[in-house]
Write a protein that holds these residues in place. Structure first.
Motif, PDB file in Angstrom:
ATOM      1  N   GLY A 108     -13.841   2.821  52.108  1.00  0.00           N
ATOM      2  CA  GLY A 108     -14.388   3.836  51.207  1.00  0.00           C
ATOM      3  C   GLY A 108     -15.220   4.862  51.947  1.00  0.00           C
ATOM      4  O   GLY A 108     -15.156   6.067  51.654  1.00  0.00           O
ATOM      5  N   GLU A 109     -16.002   4.418  52.907  1.00  0.00           N
ATOM      6  CA  GLU A 109     -16.807   5.342  53.712  1.00  0.00           C
ATOM      7  C   GLU A 109     -15.916   6.276  54.518  1.00  0.00           C
ATOM      8  O   GLU A 109     -16.225   7.467  54.691  1.00  0.00           O
ATOM      9  CB  GLU A 109     -17.731   4.557  54.621  1.00  0.00           C
ATOM     10  CG  GLU A 109     -18.815   3.788  53.854  1.00  0.00           C
ATOM     11  CD  GLU A 109     -19.619   2.846  54.729  1.00  0.00           C
ATOM     12  OE1 GLU A 109     -19.132   2.526  55.845  1.00  0.00           O
ATOM     13  OE2 GLU A 109     -20.715   2.420  54.303  1.00  0.00           O
TER      14      GLU A 109
ATOM     15  N   LEU B 296     -19.636   6.275  46.053  1.00  0.00           N
ATOM     16  CA  LEU B 296     -18.936   5.071  46.476  1.00  0.00           C
ATOM     17  C   LEU B 296     -19.430   3.868  45.668  1.00  0.00           C
ATOM     18  O   LEU B 296     -20.622   3.580  45.633  1.00  0.00           O
ATOM     19  CB  LEU B 296     -19.150   4.817  47.966  1.00  0.00           C
ATOM     20  CG  LEU B 296     -18.557   3.536  48.562  1.00  0.00           C
ATOM     21  CD1 LEU B 296     -17.053   3.480  48.364  1.00  0.00           C
ATOM     22  CD2 LEU B 296     -18.897   3.445  50.051  1.00  0.00           C
TER      23      LEU B 296
ATOM     24  N   THR C  57     -14.018   0.369  45.971  1.00  0.00           N
ATOM     25  CA  THR C  57     -13.603  -0.652  46.930  1.00  0.00           C
ATOM     26  C   THR C  57     -14.257  -1.983  46.556  1.00  0.00           C
ATOM     27  O   THR C  57     -15.100  -2.045  45.666  1.00  0.00           O
ATOM     28  CB  THR C  57     -14.037  -0.313  48.377  1.00  0.00           C
ATOM     29  OG1 THR C  57     -15.459  -0.489  48.501  1.00  0.00           O
ATOM     30  CG2 THR C  57     -13.669   1.108  48.763  1.00  0.00           C
ATOM     31  N   THR C  58     -13.877  -3.018  47.257  1.00  0.00           N
ATOM     32  CA  THR C  58     -14.645  -4.260  47.231  1.00  0.00           C
ATOM     33  C   THR C  58     -15.717  -4.165  48.306  1.00  0.00           C
ATOM     34  O   THR C  58     -15.705  -3.252  49.147  1.00  0.00           O
ATOM     35  CB  THR C  58     -13.758  -5.477  47.522  1.00  0.00           C
ATOM     36  OG1 THR C  58     -13.168  -5.323  48.821  1.00  0.00           O
ATOM     37  CG2 THR C  58     -12.657  -5.618  46.476  1.00  0.00           C
ATOM     38  N   ARG C  59     -16.634  -5.121  48.307  1.00  0.00           N
ATOM     39  CA  ARG C  59     -17.683  -5.109  49.325  1.00  0.00           C
ATOM     40  C   ARG C  59     -17.110  -5.264  50.731  1.00  0.00           C
ATOM     41  O   ARG C  59     -17.569  -4.624  51.679  1.00  0.00           O
ATOM     42  CB  ARG C  59     -18.702  -6.218  49.040  1.00  0.00           C
ATOM     43  CG  ARG C  59     -19.507  -5.964  47.767  1.00  0.00           C
ATOM     44  CD  ARG C  59     -20.467  -7.088  47.455  1.00  0.00           C
ATOM     45  NE  ARG C  59     -21.143  -6.858  46.183  1.00  0.00           N
ATOM     46  CZ  ARG C  59     -21.996  -7.700  45.623  1.00  0.00           C
ATOM     47  NH1 ARG C  59     -22.273  -8.854  46.231  1.00  0.00           N
ATOM     48  NH2 ARG C  59     -22.563  -7.415  44.469  1.00  0.00           N
ATOM     49  N   ASP C  60     -16.083  -6.116  50.853  1.00  0.00           N
ATOM     50  CA  ASP C  60     -15.482  -6.339  52.167  1.00  0.00           C
ATOM     51  C   ASP C  60     -14.781  -5.095  52.703  1.00  0.00           C
ATOM     52  O   ASP C  60     -14.618  -4.952  53.917  1.00  0.00           O
ATOM     53  CB  ASP C  60     -14.473  -7.486  52.103  1.00  0.00           C
ATOM     54  CG  ASP C  60     -15.141  -8.842  51.936  1.00  0.00           C
ATOM     55  OD1 ASP C  60     -16.364  -8.934  52.180  1.00  0.00           O
ATOM     56  OD2 ASP C  60     -14.435  -9.801  51.558  1.00  0.00           O
ATOM     57  N   GLN C  61     -14.370  -4.204  51.823  1.00  0.00           N
ATOM     58  CA  GLN C  61     -13.633  -3.015  52.265  1.00  0.00           C
ATOM     59  C   GLN C  61     -14.435  -1.729  52.070  1.00  0.00           C
ATOM     60  O   GLN C  61     -13.868  -0.645  52.044  1.00  0.00           O
ATOM     61  CB  GLN C  61     -12.287  -2.936  51.531  1.00  0.00           C
ATOM     62  CG  GLN C  61     -11.347  -4.069  51.928  1.00  0.00           C
ATOM     63  CD  GLN C  61      -9.957  -3.913  51.344  1.00  0.00           C
ATOM     64  OE1 GLN C  61      -9.799  -3.697  50.149  1.00  0.00           O
ATOM     65  NE2 GLN C  61      -8.945  -4.014  52.183  1.00  0.00           N
ATOM     66  N   ARG C  62     -15.732  -1.867  52.002  1.00  0.00           N
ATOM     67  CA  ARG C  62     -16.588  -0.691  51.867  1.00  0.00           C
ATOM     68  C   ARG C  62     -16.340   0.319  52.989  1.00  0.00           C
ATOM     69  O   ARG C  62     -16.367   1.534  52.773  1.00  0.00           O
ATOM     70  CB  ARG C  62     -18.061  -1.105  51.864  1.00  0.00           C
ATOM     71  CG  ARG C  62     -19.015   0.092  51.743  1.00  0.00           C
ATOM     72  CD  ARG C  62     -20.479  -0.307  51.824  1.00  0.00           C
ATOM     73  NE  ARG C  62     -21.313   0.886  51.823  1.00  0.00           N
ATOM     74  CZ  ARG C  62     -21.782   1.474  50.723  1.00  0.00           C
ATOM     75  NH1 ARG C  62     -21.516   0.951  49.537  1.00  0.00           N
ATOM     76  NH2 ARG C  62     -22.517   2.570  50.814  1.00  0.00           N
ATOM     77  N   TYR C  63     -16.055  -0.204  54.177  1.00  0.00           N
ATOM     78  CA  TYR C  63     -15.840   0.684  55.323  1.00  0.00           C
ATOM     79  C   TYR C  63     -14.668   1.635  55.068  1.00  0.00           C
ATOM     80  O   TYR C  63     -14.676   2.786  55.541  1.00  0.00           O
ATOM     81  CB  TYR C  63     -15.602  -0.124  56.597  1.00  0.00           C
ATOM     82  CG  TYR C  63     -14.288  -0.872  56.641  1.00  0.00           C
ATOM     83  CD1 TYR C  63     -13.185  -0.343  57.306  1.00  0.00           C
ATOM     84  CD2 TYR C  63     -14.148  -2.104  56.013  1.00  0.00           C
ATOM     85  CE1 TYR C  63     -11.980  -1.016  57.342  1.00  0.00           C
ATOM     86  CE2 TYR C  63     -12.951  -2.792  56.044  1.00  0.00           C
ATOM     87  CZ  TYR C  63     -11.865  -2.247  56.707  1.00  0.00           C
ATOM     88  OH  TYR C  63     -10.665  -2.910  56.733  1.00  0.00           O
TER      89      TYR C  63
ATOM     90  N   ASP D 262     -18.771  -0.155  45.518  1.00  0.00           N
ATOM     91  CA  ASP D 262     -18.116  -1.177  46.348  1.00  0.00           C
ATOM     92  C   ASP D 262     -18.203  -2.578  45.759  1.00  0.00           C
ATOM     93  O   ASP D 262     -18.185  -3.566  46.495  1.00  0.00           O
ATOM     94  CB  ASP D 262     -18.718  -1.173  47.756  1.00  0.00           C
ATOM     95  CG  ASP D 262     -20.170  -1.654  47.788  1.00  0.00           C
ATOM     96  OD1 ASP D 262     -20.757  -1.835  46.699  1.00  0.00           O
ATOM     97  OD2 ASP D 262     -20.699  -1.860  48.891  1.00  0.00           O
ATOM     98  N   ASP D 263     -18.256  -2.680  44.434  1.00  0.00           N
ATOM     99  CA  ASP D 263     -18.396  -4.002  43.816  1.00  0.00           C
ATOM    100  C   ASP D 263     -17.202  -4.349  42.924  1.00  0.00           C
ATOM    101  O   ASP D 263     -17.348  -5.096  41.951  1.00  0.00           O
ATOM    102  CB  ASP D 263     -19.693  -4.063  43.004  1.00  0.00           C
ATOM    103  CG  ASP D 263     -20.206  -5.499  42.845  1.00  0.00           C
ATOM    104  OD1 ASP D 263     -19.747  -6.380  43.605  1.00  0.00           O
ATOM    105  OD2 ASP D 263     -21.048  -5.730  41.963  1.00  0.00           O
TER     106      ASP D 263
END
Length: 359
Positions: free
Chosen positions: A51-52, A65, A43-49, A67-68
């Motif tokens: 991925g979780e 995960l 994911t990107t950092r903004d969409q880490r949620y 997220d970068d």
């Protein structure tokens, strides 16, 4: 209707496509169909949620995960993700997000041959293509290889409902650009051309509603359908000048990918118009416009996307460098690249002038 069917080749791509609200709940099951249970989730950092949320579908401690994910797939980010994947002993890649996440997933697959499950949240279309663009040493290069084609693509319309209207508009025009170039591709064929025209029409009718009513599930569903069709065009036939220019602009000046496509598509259509009249007729028909170029420009204005490359951060002195790089390598396009004409076109796009024919 009179039709003239010429000799052609058509090679459909072997991806499993799942479409419908809530279908992200099937991610783990689809990974299991691939005999996989230890994913690296991108994911990107903004969409880490997101991925979780995906990780919760797997047994504890079996997923990793990262997220970068970053625009234009820089090689240094890919190296970090590869190191994490190796350390975690993963057996597949799951990308959830836009072009940045899916691009990194493909970069991992290119180096490892790991299977992929792609869950797009934008309309870019990369998820159904065997194309990867990577940036190394400040230059973005693309290649086609089935090694990067995701095995499974899950379209969940619910994931697009929170996509801001401005990003939805730019992403949708990015998708339309795939279909526009497919209609005049050197290897175009009747099947892809039908898909392209339908994809343009679906996005052209739905995107204005997405902008005015972002929570409209029906508008989002039609836009996602159109994006899938346009992405299928991108994956099936070769692209031309528009994609070459956008990759140069993005990789050289780090311009935002979708917004760059949104600025350039009407200008490149104008550049190619006289050399590809049948394609322009199909585009105009799909847009219900008097001409392809006017229709593309008017749609961009209606969607309130950026109109000028300078507003995206491109320096004016970068025009000559862009022309140099576009002219550097051969590529298919209905009109041969001409440095003087390209410079005029890019100057107009940099200022934000309307698209106009270029002699």
């Amino acid at each position: 209707m009179n039709r003239s069917i010429h000799s052609f080749s058509y090679s459909p791509l072997a991806s499993r496509v799942i479409f419908g609200a809530g279908r992200r709940a099937d991610i783990a099951a689809e990974a299991a169909r691939l005999d996989c249970k230890r994913p690296i989730i991108i994911t990107t950092r903004d969409q880490r949620y997101l991925g979780e949320e995906v990780a919760q579908q797997f047994e504890p401690a079996t997923s990793s995960l990262f997220d970068d994910a970053t625009m234009h797939t820089p090689w240094e980010i890919t190296q970090r993700a590869l190191g994490q994947a190796k350390e975690a002993g993963v057996d597949c890649v799951i990308a959830i997000g836009g072009g940045s996440a899916i691009g990194l997933s493909k970069a991992i697959a290119l180096q490892t041959d790991l299977p992929q499950v792609a869950v797009p949240t934008t309309y870019a279309g990369s998820e159904v293509t065997p194309i990867i663009g990577e940036t190394r040493n400040g230059e973005k290069r693309t290649q086609r290889t089935l090694k990067v084609l995701p095995e499974v693509v899950i379209y969940d319309v619910d994931l697009t409902l929170s996509l801001p209207a401005s990003i939805s508009a730019a992403s949708g025009l990015n998708a339309i650009a795939h279909a526009v170039e497919a209609l005049y591709a050197q290897d175009e064929n009747p099947v892809t051309s039908l898909i392209a025209e339908e994809g343009i029409a679906a996005l052209a009718t739905s995107l204005p509603d997405v902008i005015t009513a972002p929570s409209s599930v029906n508008a989002r569903r039609i836009a996602q359908y159109g994006a899938w069709l346009c992405g299928t065009c991108l994956g099936t036939v070769g692209m031309g000048l528009h994609h070459k220019i956008c990759h140069v602009l993005g990789g050289t000046f780090n311009l935002p990918h979708a917004q760059t496509h949104a600025v350039m598509i009407a200008h490149v259509a104008s550049y190619n118009a006289q050399a590809a009249p049948h394609a322009m007729a199909s585009i105009a028909r799909a847009l219900e416009a008097d001409s392809a170029c006017a229709g593309l420009y008017d749609l961009a204005r209606e969607l309130r996307v950026p109109q000028a490359l300078k507003d995206l951060g491109m320096p004016e002195e970068g025009i000559d460098r862009t022309v140099e790089l576009v002219m550097k390598n051969a590529y298919s396009n209905p009109r041969s690249p001409d440095a003087k004409a390209l410079r005029i076109m890019l100057e107009r796009a940099w200022i934000g002038f309307p698209a106009a024919p270029i002699e």
